[in-house]
Design a protein around this motif. Structure first.
Motif, PDB file in Angstrom:
ATOM      1  N   VAL A 497      -8.726  24.951  -1.704  1.00  0.00           N
ATOM      2  CA  VAL A 497      -9.922  25.629  -1.179  1.00  0.00           C
ATOM      3  C   VAL A 497     -10.838  26.026  -2.319  1.00  0.00           C
ATOM      4  O   VAL A 497     -12.070  25.840  -2.259  1.00  0.00           O
ATOM      5  N   SER A 498     -10.261  26.580  -3.398  1.00  0.00           N
ATOM      6  CA  SER A 498     -11.066  27.008  -4.541  1.00  0.00           C
ATOM      7  C   SER A 498     -11.778  25.829  -5.186  1.00  0.00           C
ATOM      8  O   SER A 498     -12.974  25.895  -5.512  1.00  0.00           O
ATOM      9  N   ARG A 499     -11.062  24.718  -5.355  1.00  0.00           N
ATOM     10  CA  ARG A 499     -11.654  23.535  -5.984  1.00  0.00           C
ATOM     11  C   ARG A 499     -12.745  22.939  -5.095  1.00  0.00           C
ATOM     12  O   ARG A 499     -13.792  22.507  -5.588  1.00  0.00           O
ATOM     13  N   GLU A 500     -12.528  22.922  -3.783  1.00  0.00           N
ATOM     14  CA  GLU A 500     -13.529  22.388  -2.853  1.00  0.00           C
ATOM     15  C   GLU A 500     -14.793  23.234  -2.879  1.00  0.00           C
ATOM     16  O   GLU A 500     -15.920  22.698  -2.831  1.00  0.00           O
ATOM     17  N   GLN A 501     -14.631  24.574  -2.965  1.00  0.00           N
ATOM     18  CA  GLN A 501     -15.801  25.451  -3.009  1.00  0.00           C
ATOM     19  C   GLN A 501     -16.607  25.228  -4.283  1.00  0.00           C
ATOM     20  O   GLN A 501     -17.839  25.220  -4.266  1.00  0.00           O
ATOM     21  N   ARG A 502     -15.890  25.032  -5.390  1.00  0.00           N
ATOM     22  CA  ARG A 502     -16.593  24.787  -6.656  1.00  0.00           C
ATOM     23  C   ARG A 502     -17.408  23.499  -6.582  1.00  0.00           C
ATOM     24  O   ARG A 502     -18.564  23.454  -7.001  1.00  0.00           O
ATOM     25  N   LEU A 503     -16.797  22.440  -6.055  1.00  0.00           N
ATOM     26  CA  LEU A 503     -17.495  21.153  -5.993  1.00  0.00           C
ATOM     27  C   LEU A 503     -18.565  21.124  -4.917  1.00  0.00           C
ATOM     28  O   LEU A 503     -19.438  20.245  -4.932  1.00  0.00           O
ATOM     29  N   ALA A 504     -18.513  22.087  -3.969  1.00  0.00           N
ATOM     30  CA  ALA A 504     -19.547  22.156  -2.934  1.00  0.00           C
ATOM     31  C   ALA A 504     -20.768  22.944  -3.414  1.00  0.00           C
ATOM     32  O   ALA A 504     -21.797  22.975  -2.729  1.00  0.00           O
ATOM     33  N   ASN A 505     -20.676  23.547  -4.599  1.00  0.00           N
ATOM     34  CA  ASN A 505     -21.780  24.325  -5.159  1.00  0.00           C
ATOM     35  C   ASN A 505     -22.728  23.386  -5.900  1.00  0.00           C
ATOM     36  O   ASN A 505     -22.375  22.842  -6.948  1.00  0.00           O
ATOM     37  N   PRO A 506     -23.944  23.167  -5.384  1.00  0.00           N
ATOM     38  CA  PRO A 506     -24.878  22.215  -6.031  1.00  0.00           C
ATOM     39  C   PRO A 506     -25.192  22.588  -7.480  1.00  0.00           C
ATOM     40  O   PRO A 506     -25.352  21.701  -8.326  1.00  0.00           O
ATOM     41  N   LYS A 507     -25.292  23.912  -7.777  1.00  0.00           N
ATOM     42  CA  LYS A 507     -25.638  24.320  -9.137  1.00  0.00           C
ATOM     43  C   LYS A 507     -24.548  23.909 -10.123  1.00  0.00           C
ATOM     44  O   LYS A 507     -24.830  23.468 -11.240  1.00  0.00           O
ATOM     45  N   TYR A 508     -23.286  24.063  -9.713  1.00  0.00           N
ATOM     46  CA  TYR A 508     -22.186  23.677 -10.601  1.00  0.00           C
ATOM     47  C   TYR A 508     -22.207  22.173 -10.852  1.00  0.00           C
ATOM     48  O   TYR A 508     -22.079  21.717 -11.993  1.00  0.00           O
ATOM     49  N   VAL A 509     -22.404  21.410  -9.785  1.00  0.00           N
ATOM     50  CA  VAL A 509     -22.384  19.950  -9.928  1.00  0.00           C
ATOM     51  C   VAL A 509     -23.530  19.469 -10.791  1.00  0.00           C
ATOM     52  O   VAL A 509     -23.385  18.522 -11.582  1.00  0.00           O
ATOM     53  N   GLU A 510     -24.694  20.150 -10.718  1.00  0.00           N
ATOM     54  CA  GLU A 510     -25.865  19.731 -11.499  1.00  0.00           C
ATOM     55  C   GLU A 510     -25.747  20.120 -12.974  1.00  0.00           C
ATOM     56  O   GLU A 510     -26.179  19.381 -13.851  1.00  0.00           O
ATOM     57  N   ARG A 511     -25.155  21.294 -13.232  1.00  0.00           N
ATOM     58  CA  ARG A 511     -25.168  21.817 -14.594  1.00  0.00           C
ATOM     59  C   ARG A 511     -23.931  21.424 -15.409  1.00  0.00           C
ATOM     60  O   ARG A 511     -23.995  21.311 -16.633  1.00  0.00           O
ATOM     61  N   ALA A 512     -22.807  21.243 -14.765  1.00  0.00           N
ATOM     62  CA  ALA A 512     -21.580  20.906 -15.493  1.00  0.00           C
ATOM     63  C   ALA A 512     -21.665  19.487 -16.056  1.00  0.00           C
ATOM     64  O   ALA A 512     -22.309  18.614 -15.460  1.00  0.00           O
ATOM     65  N   PRO A 513     -21.054  19.255 -17.209  1.00  0.00           N
ATOM     66  CA  PRO A 513     -21.025  17.879 -17.744  1.00  0.00           C
ATOM     67  C   PRO A 513     -20.408  16.907 -16.732  1.00  0.00           C
ATOM     68  O   PRO A 513     -19.509  17.273 -15.966  1.00  0.00           O
ATOM     69  N   GLU A 514     -20.912  15.685 -16.771  1.00  0.00           N
ATOM     70  CA  GLU A 514     -20.472  14.691 -15.785  1.00  0.00           C
ATOM     71  C   GLU A 514     -18.969  14.456 -15.839  1.00  0.00           C
ATOM     72  O   GLU A 514     -18.300  14.341 -14.807  1.00  0.00           O
ATOM     73  N   HIS A 515     -18.394  14.406 -17.060  1.00  0.00           N
ATOM     74  CA  HIS A 515     -16.964  14.124 -17.162  1.00  0.00           C
ATOM     75  C   HIS A 515     -16.125  15.282 -16.613  1.00  0.00           C
ATOM     76  O   HIS A 515     -15.015  15.076 -16.102  1.00  0.00           O
ATOM     77  N   VAL A 516     -16.661  16.515 -16.680  1.00  0.00           N
ATOM     78  CA  VAL A 516     -15.939  17.663 -16.127  1.00  0.00           C
ATOM     79  C   VAL A 516     -15.921  17.587 -14.608  1.00  0.00           C
ATOM     80  O   VAL A 516     -14.886  17.815 -13.964  1.00  0.00           O
ATOM     81  N   VAL A 517     -17.069  17.251 -14.015  1.00  0.00           N
ATOM     82  CA  VAL A 517     -17.135  17.116 -12.555  1.00  0.00           C
ATOM     83  C   VAL A 517     -16.222  15.984 -12.091  1.00  0.00           C
ATOM     84  O   VAL A 517     -15.499  16.108 -11.092  1.00  0.00           O
ATOM     85  N   ARG A 518     -16.262  14.890 -12.824  1.00  0.00           N
ATOM     86  CA  ARG A 518     -15.406  13.757 -12.467  1.00  0.00           C
ATOM     87  C   ARG A 518     -13.925  14.146 -12.544  1.00  0.00           C
ATOM     88  O   ARG A 518     -13.121  13.776 -11.681  1.00  0.00           O
ATOM     89  N   SER A 519     -13.559  14.914 -13.561  1.00  0.00           N
ATOM     90  CA  SER A 519     -12.174  15.370 -13.688  1.00  0.00           C
ATOM     91  C   SER A 519     -11.786  16.300 -12.548  1.00  0.00           C
ATOM     92  O   SER A 519     -10.665  16.228 -12.019  1.00  0.00           O
ATOM     93  N   ASP A 520     -12.725  17.173 -12.137  1.00  0.00           N
ATOM     94  CA  ASP A 520     -12.452  18.078 -11.015  1.00  0.00           C
ATOM     95  C   ASP A 520     -12.208  17.306  -9.721  1.00  0.00           C
ATOM     96  O   ASP A 520     -11.311  17.651  -8.940  1.00  0.00           O
TER      97      ASP A 520
END
Length: 544
Positions: A497-520
């Motif tokens: 649930v925590s990981r899904e909420q993080r990835l559902a946050n547009p600001k996190y997905v836009e600002r985090a490095p691409e490789h970090v989002v891909r790893s998540d």
């Protein structure tokens, strides 16, 4: 078009790996005049003499034999002080070593053209292409049909090993520590075609432990196998009635045939097979041109058979048939099959690890004085009977692996004997016939049946709709295990649930490095997969 490029296009010569053909073609299509004289201290003196007393053109004498006096005026002569370019001397290597320019030399007639040139890509034009030119210029035939360009030994910083950098590995140090076979295995098994080999000169253990481990394993397999074979004569496999083969016998013979086919495919055709009406006589067919010389694939195919199939499965499955108290006829069959496949495995491995394989081969029953593995025939296909029945042993292996997996998943002690039920709607005959083998390999009491599975049991689905069931009551505390599994599932659900909420946050997905989002995202996928596995465990063990 040069003769060298023509030879490549017609298929008289092939270059491996394929990517270097483009470099060869570029050089041959943009060829320039070659200045063959050099001002060096060492080299072949240019065979030209000058007479200062004669007028041109008599003042220049070219001769294969040393000239002492001018043939025109009998005056003194002086030889040109320059030497020939190194590669001008080297391009004659396939010819001069065999007796050329005497075109009737016995060695030249017997061994020219040669077969395979193994060299480095950086001298593809300087040496390889020029040898091809010389072959066509002087004997009208290519000097070889295959050019194999190997990789380079590099250190962990990907620098070429050299004395000046002090980053080399002394082969004799490796041989003294781990043996020549370990050294050979490490290099060949890691030598993808055209790929570099990375070695750490500061940590020989790390670099050469794969070769040492395999050499040790092979030696131990051989010792254990020889102790089970005994010293009594073994009947040749061809003399055994194939109706007497058990299922493991059929399987290992089929797998041996498969290993031979894989090794043959990796090594590829030894010579071109397409007849040609030119001086070369034979050209490579399109399907042969880039096939073979995958030495690492060849080594892995041979290793996989002797380690993962012969030792891990066949040898374990026939232990009971090799003992002195075994049924004599069945023991005879098992010994014949075991000797045949191990003898063949040593032949497959001999080019890579010649010393250990020769030592083991000499100990096999039936060896005669003066016989050597290096002179033995290469294995041929055809050991396995027709019909493919050996594939049924894969069902046995699947069942054993399933039981071992359940044992590990539920932390059942390795020495604990399990009660195992195999429910099979379509392959009951195979499981019935091999229940004792499954039980011995899985350390279990095996019952083959049908109907509903008992409660509080672990399940594993096999091919063909069959199922392995292991009742866990009495082996583990079911209530405690259910409590543990539910707690682990609950904690995992919170993480998902925590990981899904993080990835559902547009600001996190836009600002985090691409490789970090891909790893998540990858981590979330793994969590969801694990949740499914845990849920299935809870359902089968706890009923809810």
């Amino acid at each position: 078009m040069s003769t060298g490029e023509c030879a490549r296009r017609t298929g008289a010569i092939r270059i491996l790996p394929e990517r270097w053909e483009a470099v060869y073609v570029y050089w041959m299509e943009n060829i320039r005049d070659w200045n063959i004289s050099r001002q060096l201290w060492w080299g072949h003196r240019i065979p030209v003499w000058y007479c200062d007393d004669c007028d041109p053109p008599q003042n220049i004498i070219v001769s294969r034999d040393d000239v002492v006096r001018c043939p025109h005026c009998d005056g003194p002569v002086r030889q040109d002080e320059d030497v020939l370019d190194t590669w001008f001397s080297s391009w004659l290597w396939p010819l001069s070593t065999l007796g050329w320019p005497n075109e009737q030399a016995r060695d030249l007639k017997a061994f020219y053209p040669t077969d395979v040139l193994v060299t480095a890509p950086e001298i593809l034009f300087f040496w390889v292409a020029r040898m091809i030119m010389a072959g066509y210029a002087f004997l009208e035939r290519a000097p070889y049909h295959t050019v194999y360009l190997h990789g380079t030994a590099r250190d962990t910083q990907h620098r070429r090993m050299s004395k000046s950098l002090g980053n080399g590995v002394d082969p004799m140090d490796v041989v003294s520590l781990y043996g020549a076979d370990a050294f050979r295995w490490t290099l060949i098994a890691g030598l993808g075609i055209g790929a570099d080999v990375i070695l750490d000169p500061a940590d020989l253990e790390k670099s050469f432990s794969p070769g040492r481990n395999f050499a040790t394993k092979l030696w131990n397999i051989g010792r254990f196998l020889l102790s089970n074979l005994g010293d009594a004569p073994v009947r040749p496999l061809v003399d055994i009635d194939r109706r007497r083969f058990a299922l493991p016998d059929l399987w290992v013979l089929e797998r041996f045939d498969g290993a031979v086919a894989e090794c043959d495919g990796a090594l590829g055709p030894l010579q071109p097979t397409k007849a040609a009406d030119d001086a070369d006589g034979r050209h490579w067919r399109a399907d042969e041109r880039y096939a073979g010389l995958r030495l690492n694939e060849y080594a892995e195919s041979a290793r996989r058979f002797v380690w993962n199939e012969l030792a891990d499965w066949y040898l374990e499955s026939v232990k009971g048939r090799l003992g002195a108290d075994a049924e004599p006829n069945d023991r005879e069959v098992a010994r014949a099959v075991l000797l045949h496949v191990f003898d063949g495995a040593l032949r497959l491995l001999h080019p890579v690890v010649p010393f250990i394989t020769e030592a083991l081969w000499q100990k096999l029953p039936g060896r005669k004085p003066g016989e050597f593995l290096i002179r033995a025939d290469w294995p041929r296909l055809g050991a396995a009977p027709d019909g493919g029945r050996g594939k049924e042993f894969e069902l046995v292996r699947d069942a054993v692996l399933a039981v071992r997996q359940i044992r590990g998943d539920y932390n059942v002690a390795p020495g604990k004997t399990l009660d195992v039920i195999i429910l099979s709607p379509s392959d009951r005959r195979v499981y019935d016939d091999n229940a004792s083998t499954i039980g011995r390999l899985a350390r279990a009491r095996v019952t083959v049946g049908s109907g509903a599975a008992p409660e509080s049991a672990a399940h594993a689905v096999l091919r063909g709709g069959s199922e392995v069931v292991v009742p866990l009551a009495g082996l583990i505390d079911v209530d405690k295990e259910c409590q543990r599994l539910r707690g682990e599932l609950e904690a995992l659900e919170k993480q998902i649930v925590s990981r899904e909420q993080r990835l559902a946050n547009p600001k996190y997905v836009e600002r985090a490095p691409e490789h970090v989002v891909r790893s998540d995202r990858a981590t979330l996928d793994e969590m969801i997969s694990k949740r499914g596995q845990l849920s299935e465990k809870v359902r089968t063990l706890c009923g809810a």
